[in-house]
Design an enzyme around this catalytic site. Sequence first.
Site, PDB file in Angstrom:
ATOM      1  N   LYS A 182       9.799 -14.314  -7.272  1.00  0.00           N
ATOM      2  CA  LYS A 182       8.979 -15.534  -7.259  1.00  0.00           C
ATOM      3  C   LYS A 182       7.725 -15.296  -8.084  1.00  0.00           C
ATOM      4  CE  LYS A 182       5.632 -17.319  -5.008  1.00  0.00           C
ATOM      5  NZ  LYS A 182       5.007 -18.193  -6.053  1.00  0.00           N
ATOM      6  N   GLU A 223       0.402  -3.994  -3.988  1.00  0.00           N
ATOM      7  CA  GLU A 223      -0.638  -3.637  -4.948  1.00  0.00           C
ATOM      8  C   GLU A 223      -1.659  -4.754  -4.894  1.00  0.00           C
ATOM      9  OE1 GLU A 223      -2.956  -3.781  -7.622  1.00  0.00           O
ATOM     10  OE2 GLU A 223      -1.482  -3.858  -9.227  1.00  0.00           O
ATOM     11  N   CYS A 281      -6.736  -6.251 -11.700  1.00  0.00           N
ATOM     12  CA  CYS A 281      -7.051  -5.689 -10.384  1.00  0.00           C
ATOM     13  C   CYS A 281      -7.819  -4.379 -10.489  1.00  0.00           C
ATOM     14  CB  CYS A 281      -5.772  -5.498  -9.571  1.00  0.00           C
ATOM     15  SG  CYS A 281      -4.482  -4.619 -10.458  1.00  0.00           S
ATOM     16  N   GLU A 316     -14.293  -8.260  -4.963  1.00  0.00           N
ATOM     17  CA  GLU A 316     -13.613  -8.491  -6.232  1.00  0.00           C
ATOM     18  C   GLU A 316     -13.909  -9.901  -6.739  1.00  0.00           C
ATOM     19  OE1 GLU A 316      -9.282  -7.305  -7.918  1.00  0.00           O
ATOM     20  OE2 GLU A 316      -9.265  -8.550  -6.118  1.00  0.00           O
TER      21      GLU A 316
END
Length: 490
Positions: free
Chosen positions: A176, A251, A285, A383
């Site tokens: 997906k 992750e 990331c 983040e």
Amino acid sequence: MNKQLYIGGKWVKSTSSKTIPVVNPATEEVFDSVAAANAEDVDAAVKAAREAFDNGPWSMMSGAQRAVFLRQIAAQIELRKDEIVRLEVLDNGKPQPEAEWDIDDAVGTFNFYADLAEGLDDADETIELSDDSFSSIAVKEPLGVAGAIIPWNFPLLMAAWKVAPALAAGCTMVLKPSEVTPLTALVLADIVDAVKLPAGVLNVVTGFGADAGRALSEHLGVDKLAFTGSVPTGSTIMRAAARDVKNISLELGGKSPFIVFADSDIEAAVEWIMFGIFWNQGQVCSATSRVLVEDSLYGPLLERLVEEANKITIGPGNEAVLLGPLVSEAQYQKVLAAIAQGVKEGAKIACGGQRPTGMPRGYYVQPTVLIDMAEESDVWQEEIFGPVVCVKPFSTEAEAIRLANDSRFGLAAAVMSKDDSRCDRVARKLRAGIVWINCSQPTFTEAPWGGYKQSGIGRELGKWGLNNYLETKQVTKYNSDKPWGWYLKS
């Protein structure tokens, strides 16, 4: 290209008949649409993958046979590179040279795992036992049906990171892609169809996370879940997997520090910092979003960083630019809100911090350098996933290590110094799954990728990525024709 769902080796319509608009972030215009899968569609895809794994030829093929398909997929991606690059620029917004690099990496990933697939044919390991009446081997076998949910920042490359090792191992998969960047996953489906990958081995369902993503993560027919994305979504997937003890790899986010000691070359440091935070608009990331600079170098480095950041060309990814738009309006608003919150909490803007002038449309944010933020502030701790770097001075090596490790994340970190022993010492003390010395962000298919703490579980890439999709079976044989004699004694 086909915009439907690819299930069981066929293009099929979604049972919902709903579609997802695809937006060009450089213009804010809808330029395409794809099918929006629901739980019923995901169920069909999982069943197709289960049938292909349990009763199809794929899991029983030799690694060498599977490698042939992986290399054909790589060749087709390379053949269609221009088309794929164009689509990545259109629906992600990244500059064209970056998209070209990503597609080259995707080709390399499929070829790399083709090599590892061949190695599985000789992977049985003999185990030394304490009783020579028995012999034992450890056998590597495919784990089963894998579900993969990938993000929007590297659309085809993130698919390759999961699809290639899963197929190399002999697993079947339901993929997906992000609803924000679904197009190149459909090209991948078209490619596996063209190379005649056995039906059901790879199924691609485009859909929203709340519908298709949730249905995939909760499906009892899935043996393995692989996810790349945010910590909150990863936590939700982890809870779903716990219900039937699924194998998972995650992750997740990062807030990666870069420690620059005073003996570093200032031009090299600025180059690596900029590559670390402005590549892909900072939507990485592992992005170098926290820079720690030794006191005596702090002022000169900050001056050079601001000077160079202000030179960066901004615009649509299909033009000669270094910084494209952010991927979506939601991400654009999130980044601007994070900068505003940082200023509210005391940070100062050394450069950037707003929308570029003269660009009425598109989700653009200037390259931004923040200073003077508190250690507990959100811009230092959380983040942002945009072209925003926070720069802070330090006085001692111990202080730099403390500041670098003071984070709930632990994906990546970097250290720069001309003193090799200091670099090695600091690298050992940094709590991160990836540590770069005198550089930032180089990523190689051969090396493990993954993080500590809330940055995730497990490792991708290299042999570690293949092991995500393998089970280890012990096979032990009794080597005598006489009864063992424990119960039946004569």
